[in-house]
Write a protein that holds these residues in place. Structure first.
Motif, short mmCIF file in Angstrom:
data_model
loop_
_atom_site.label_atom_id
_atom_site.label_comp_id
_atom_site.label_asym_id
_atom_site.label_seq_id
_atom_site.Cartn_x
_atom_site.Cartn_y
_atom_site.Cartn_z
N GLU A 105 54.64 29.59 36.56
CA GLU A 105 53.52 29.25 37.46
C GLU A 105 53.00 30.51 38.16
O GLU A 105 51.79 30.68 38.33
N GLN A 106 53.92 31.38 38.54
CA GLN A 106 53.49 32.62 39.19
C GLN A 106 52.64 33.47 38.25
O GLN A 106 51.64 34.07 38.66
N SER A 107 53.05 33.51 36.99
CA SER A 107 52.30 34.36 36.04
C SER A 107 50.93 33.75 35.77
O SER A 107 49.93 34.47 35.64
N VAL A 108 50.86 32.42 35.70
CA VAL A 108 49.56 31.77 35.49
C VAL A 108 48.65 32.06 36.67
O VAL A 108 47.46 32.39 36.51
N LEU A 109 49.21 31.98 37.87
CA LEU A 109 48.41 32.24 39.07
C LEU A 109 47.94 33.70 39.09
O LEU A 109 46.78 33.98 39.45
N ALA A 110 48.82 34.61 38.66
CA ALA A 110 48.42 36.03 38.61
C ALA A 110 47.23 36.19 37.66
O ALA A 110 46.26 36.90 37.97
N ASP A 111 47.28 35.51 36.51
CA ASP A 111 46.16 35.58 35.56
C ASP A 111 44.91 34.95 36.17
O ASP A 111 43.79 35.46 36.00
N PHE A 112 45.10 33.82 36.84
CA PHE A 112 43.98 33.08 37.45
C PHE A 112 43.26 33.99 38.45
O PHE A 112 42.04 34.00 38.53
N ILE A 113 44.05 34.77 39.19
CA ILE A 113 43.43 35.68 40.17
C ILE A 113 42.78 36.86 39.46
O ILE A 113 41.61 37.18 39.68
N SER A 114 43.54 37.50 38.54
CA SER A 114 43.01 38.74 37.95
C SER A 114 41.82 38.48 37.03
O SER A 114 40.96 39.34 36.86
N ASP A 115 41.73 37.29 36.47
CA ASP A 115 40.56 36.96 35.62
C ASP A 115 39.34 36.54 36.44
O ASP A 115 38.32 36.15 35.87
N GLY A 116 39.47 36.48 37.76
CA GLY A 116 38.32 36.19 38.61
C GLY A 116 38.12 34.72 38.95
O GLY A 116 37.20 34.37 39.68
N HIS A 117 39.00 33.83 38.42
CA HIS A 117 38.80 32.39 38.67
C HIS A 117 39.07 32.03 40.12
O HIS A 117 38.43 31.14 40.69
#
Ligand SMILES: Cc1ncc(COP(=O)(O)O)c(C=O)c1O
Length: 494
Positions: free
Chosen positions: A376-388
């Protein structure tokens, strides 16, 4: 099936039972029960499987299965050619105690022995309500769950699972997944003027765990803690759980009254505040009060816990920087949550710890529950870094501003109570005529299909005018209109 006498002395086997249980299981239960009740004493010989099968009219395989289960669990010992015996390893006195003992119930002495901390925790008020239904107006603290980009979240999650690396599957860093800590540090620096690097960021299971860690690490039983009055129940619960003595400090239009706090307890160890958007009244703590609070903390060695719970949603007025950003002495523990931007069940939040507390907080986090789920942490990191993340906040800011406007308009139209627009947040305060009890009003509202909070439930000592807390973020214009109608109807009957 009837009760059957057997070649076992004084034992009657009853093979009635749930049809869902296979017969061997019922036989096993009966034999095990006889052993535990002391009817079959340790060392006594059981009849052969063949004998018992004939006595009971069962197939030998059924009896063999029951015996195998008893052997596997250590109730009996079987030796080929010698026979099967009740295990001697089961002490007789234990068996007799069991035979006599009444079943354990909730109030029985063996269940009542709690530590003092356990007693405290069990006695502390906490919201346990689990919600399965669609949120109904005006339940507060909930974002617009139906507008969250779940398709994106699902895609990012699937991507992570497809490439699940060893890093994501083994025990992780108790401080959190590094790329997420970096993303949080960057976001807080840019949007909240928080001064930190990623090493000070600790990913936790929501603000509640942040409060819990801070309370357990910073407080001994009996230590004084300033809490806002009215204020957030979750903060109070965490402090009480650590055995702290709550010192209610009134809030007024400038936020927490620091001078009054010093008067009540200058030696307090901790102050819990929500300076950007006071919970529940919504005011911003003035700069003068912020400086006074920081000055007091630096002078007395106290810690300030800054709960920045809904800082993302500011609609008008100048941006409000965090208290942490003003702190030059490292006295502020800054906490935030993803419950309001994403969804509360995610259970992810963060602490920005002052340098002196980082190691102790990480250690405590590891002891409590090791770390938050890494995927979940890694998904959230992607969610933030991809601009979502930024995009979703931007969108919700527009939606929530409109929803707030709609709520104010509908309430004014209905003329049910006084309400004032707020520059920030996800809820409003509706002021009732003083002779109306807010608790009774909230009860009546619930009977009419709307959920509102009663301000007096958040007050400790301060006597405030009756008021209702109305969440609006999760409800569209139609729901808001209907909710206000129901609320007006409920209040008209008071
Ligand atoms: C003042 C305040 N702080 C924090 C939170 C968020 O708590 P958590 O992150 O544990 O979900 C809330 C939620 O309603 C709140 O009202």
């Amino acid at each position: 099936m009837a009760k059957r006498p057997t070649s076992l002395p004084n034992i009657v086997i009853n093979l009635d039972g749930s049809p869902a249980d296979p017969i061997y299981r019922r036989l096993y239960d009966e034999l095990r029960g006889a052993i535990l009740a002391g009817k079959l004493v340790p060392g006594s010989r059981l009849p052969s499987t063949r004998e018992l099968a004939t006595d009971l009219g069962l197939s030998r395989t059924t009896v063999l299965n029951a015996f195998d289960q008893l052997i596997a669990e250590g109730y009996v010992e079987g030796h080929t050619g010698v026979g099967t015996y009740v295990s001697r390893a089961l002490p007789e006195d234990l068996l007799h105690t069991r035979a006599k003992a009444a079943p354990l119930t909730k109030g029985s002495p063996a269940k009542r022995v709690l530590s003092r901390r356990g007693e405290r925790l069990a006695a502390t008020a906490v919201t346990l309500t689990q919600r399965n239904d669609k949120p109904r107006p005006f339940r507060s603290g909930i974002p617009a769950l139906d507008l969250f980009p779940f398709a994106t979240w699902a895609r990012l999650t699937a991507q992570r699972w497809r490439n699940a690396s060893y890093e994501l599957l083994q025990y992780g860093d108790p401080a959190g997944y590094k790329p997420l800590r970096q993303a949080i540090a960057a976001y807080l620096g840019a949007s909240r003027a928080v001064r930190c690097d990623a090493d000070q960021v600790i990913v936790v299971a929501g603000s509640q765990q942040a409060l819990e860690i801070a309370a357990q690490v910073l407080l001994d039983p009996g230590d004084a803690v300033w809490v806002e009055d009215p204020g957030y129940l979750g903060a109070r619960g965490a402090m009480l759980g650590a055995g702290a003595r709550l010192v209610p400090v009134p809030v007024n239009e400038e936020g927490l009254d620091v001078a009054e706090g010093i008067k009540r307890s200058a030696a307090a160890h901790v102050a819990c505040v929500s300076p950007s958007h006071q919970f529940p009244l919504g005011m911003i703590m003035s700069v003068a009060r912020r400086l006074a609070l920081l000055e007091w903390a630096a002078r007395s060695g106290a810690w300030i816990i800054e709960d920045d719970y809904d800082s993302e949603y500011r609609y008008s007025g100048r941006p409000v920087a965090s208290l942490q950003g003003l702190d030059t002495q490292g006295r502020v523990v800054y906490i935030g949550t993803f419950s309001k931007v994403l969804f509360p069940s995610l259970r992810l939040g963060y602490i920005v710890a002052p340098p002196d507390l980082v190691d102790a907080f990480i250690k405590a986090r590891a002891i409590f529950d090791r770390h938050s789920p890494t995927i979940e942490q890694s998904v959230l990191a992607d969610f933030i870094s991809d601009g979502h993340f930024a995009r979703h906040i931007r969108l919700m800011r527009t939606v929530y501003a409109e929803r707030q406007e709609a709520l104010v308009k509908e309430i004014k139209k209905a003329g049910v109570f006084e309400v004032y627009p707020d520059e920030a947040g996800m809820h409003l305060v509706g002021w009732l005529p003083n002779e109306v009890s807010d608790v009774v009003a909230a009860q009546r509202a619930a009977e009419h299909g709307v959920d509102v909070g009663a301000l007096s439930n958040y007050c400790l000592e301060q006597k405030m005018r009756s008021a209702l807390i109305l969440g609006y973020a999760a409800y569209d214009a139609k729901e808001i209109r209907k909710g206000v109608r129901q609320l007006a109807e409920a209040l008209s009957q008071l």
